[in-house]
Scaffold this active site. Structure first.
Site, mmCIF file in Angstrom:
data_model
loop_
_atom_site.group_PDB
_atom_site.id
_atom_site.type_symbol
_atom_site.label_atom_id
_atom_site.label_comp_id
_atom_site.label_asym_id
_atom_site.label_seq_id
_atom_site.Cartn_x
_atom_site.Cartn_y
_atom_site.Cartn_z
ATOM 1 N N ASN A 1 -9.992 -1.090 -2.482
ATOM 2 C CA ASN A 1 -8.594 -0.830 -2.127
ATOM 3 C C ASN A 1 -7.708 -1.421 -3.227
ATOM 4 O OD1 ASN A 1 -5.988 -1.061 -1.072
ATOM 5 N ND2 ASN A 1 -6.674 -1.581 0.988
ATOM 6 N N CYS B 1 0.823 -1.224 0.000
ATOM 7 C CA CYS B 1 0.000 0.000 0.000
ATOM 8 C C CYS B 1 0.851 1.266 0.000
ATOM 9 C CB CYS B 1 -0.928 0.009 1.205
ATOM 10 S SG CYS B 1 -1.872 -1.505 1.348
ATOM 11 N N HIS C 1 -4.044 6.817 1.091
ATOM 12 C CA HIS C 1 -4.211 5.502 0.473
ATOM 13 C C HIS C 1 -5.617 5.020 0.788
ATOM 14 C CE1 HIS C 1 -4.198 1.298 -0.223
ATOM 15 N NE2 HIS C 1 -4.118 0.987 1.060
#
Ligand code: UT7
Length: 335
Positions: free
Chosen positions: A292, A115, A262
């Site tokens: 995501n 991430c 993020h």
């Protein structure tokens, strides 16, 4: 004298296949209500097998970023690609992006920081440009999660979250006296939490690939996540690393024009927004549409925010990430 770098162009690509929460409810025991309440996600994109790859999606986002920068592909000196879902075990997909873009034998670096991969990559590009080694560096985040998710009820706490997509920016040398530029980047890791969010195989900590228990054990091939532990660390680290960036530049949260976190979970973004006392219109989220997308999520959000006119010349943009590793990072950018 060191040069200065700036983000000169942005672009993104998402696969056309939209998968709604209700679509997931048809293949596993979940509901639209549960997913929206816990994550804010309404739908995500899944790649089309045989059409989309990490490299092809990354190359498409990159083409758009290069055009957006007003450059030609031949102006690009180096490629950095962040992904946790490479098309091959090796080589990494960076070289296939080089091939797809047809830029003659320039270097291609693959970054494995999940991430936080995009901000790590941005930081690397910033250093290359500042030292004068390169003038224009492509920084790409691209992910195909949907090929390796446990789409049964067993895997529902992970598989409803992740989606596929790609985003890219061009990092270019700029006049050292110009206001615009990457002001600073801040990178962190804490490997003692590596197993809290990971995919074990194929790797050297799992049984050999050809043994039957390898393929029969979902622990080895699918991502696993201790969701509540990740959540608790995320909210602390996001706030910490944003403050670190602001402090490094003698700035305060009120100086931020747009925070692009993020896209881990809308609830995490909202928690960070509240803790930083930022108004809602100063935090950009598009997880509702894409889920995501790990390394792709920040450039994908940045590109959409730019398209929507939410990133303007002179704005102070803060990027922040937290995820598997654990790794976390931030960047402050004057647009
Ligand atoms: O980008 C990398 C960083 N990742 C993150 O930041 C993710 C951080 N973590 C999270 O976002 C949350 O922990 C999740 C969204 C992953 C999970 O939310 P949670 O509130 O922590 O749920 P949970 O895993 O504690 O599960 C609560 C309940 C369980 O049922 P019982 O044991 O209470 O009966 C689960 O079995 O919800 C159940 N559950 C589901 N139910 C319907 C788990 N997944 C689902 C699902 N649909 N998809």
């Amino acid at each position: 004298m060191l040069a200065k770098s700036k983000i000169s162009g942005v672009g993104h690509y998402v696969p056309e296949n939209v998968v709604t929460n209700n679509d997931l409810a048809k293949i596993m025991d979940t509901t639209d209500e549960w997913i929206q309440e816990r994550t804010g996600i309404k739908e995500r994109r899944w790649f089309t097998y045989g059409k989309d790859t990490v490299a092809s999606m990354g190359a498409e986002a990159a083409r758009k970023a290069v055009a957006n920068a007003g450059l030609e592909l031949s102006d690009i000196d180096f490629i950095i690609l962040a992904t946790l879902s490479p098309d091959y075990y090796f080589p990494g997909p960076g070289v296939k992006v080089q091939e797809a873009l047809g830029i003659d034998t320039i270097g291609a670096l693959d970054v494995r920081n999940q991430c936080s991969g995009f901000i790590y990559s941005l930081s690397i590009a910033d250093q290359f440009v500042k030292t004068g080694m390169y003038k224009n560096v492509l920084v790409i985040g691209s992910e195909v999660h949907s090929h390796r998710l446990d789409k049964s009820t067993r895997g529902r706490s992970v598989s409803v979250i992740f989606g596929d997509g790609a985003g890219a920016v061009v990092v270019s040398a700029t006049d050292k006296d110009s206001d615009a530029g990457i002001l600073s980047t801040h990178l962190h890791s804490q490997g003692k939490y590596a197993e809290e969010l990971c995919t074990m195989g194929p790797g050297n900590m799992t049984t050999p690939v050809f043994e039957t228990d390898y393929v029969s054990d979902p622990e080895h091939i699918f991502p696993k996540m201790n969701g509540s532990t990740v959540f608790k660390h995320a909210v602390v680290r996001f706030k910490e690393v944003i403050h670190e960036a602001l402090n490094a530049n003698n700035m305060a949260p009120t100086d931020i024009d747009l925070l692009i976190p993020h896209q881990a979970n809308l609830r995490i973004s909202q928690f960070v927004q509240a803790k930083m006392q930022l108004p809602q219109d100063k935090v950009f989220n598009n997880i509702q549409k894409y889920g995501n997308t790990t390394a792709a999520s920040i450039p994908l959000a940045l590109s959409e925010a730019w398209q929507e006119g939410k990133v303007k010349e002179g704005d102070l943009v803060c990027l922040a990430a937290f995820g598997s590793g654990f790794t976390w990072a931030s960047a402050l950018v004057r647009w």
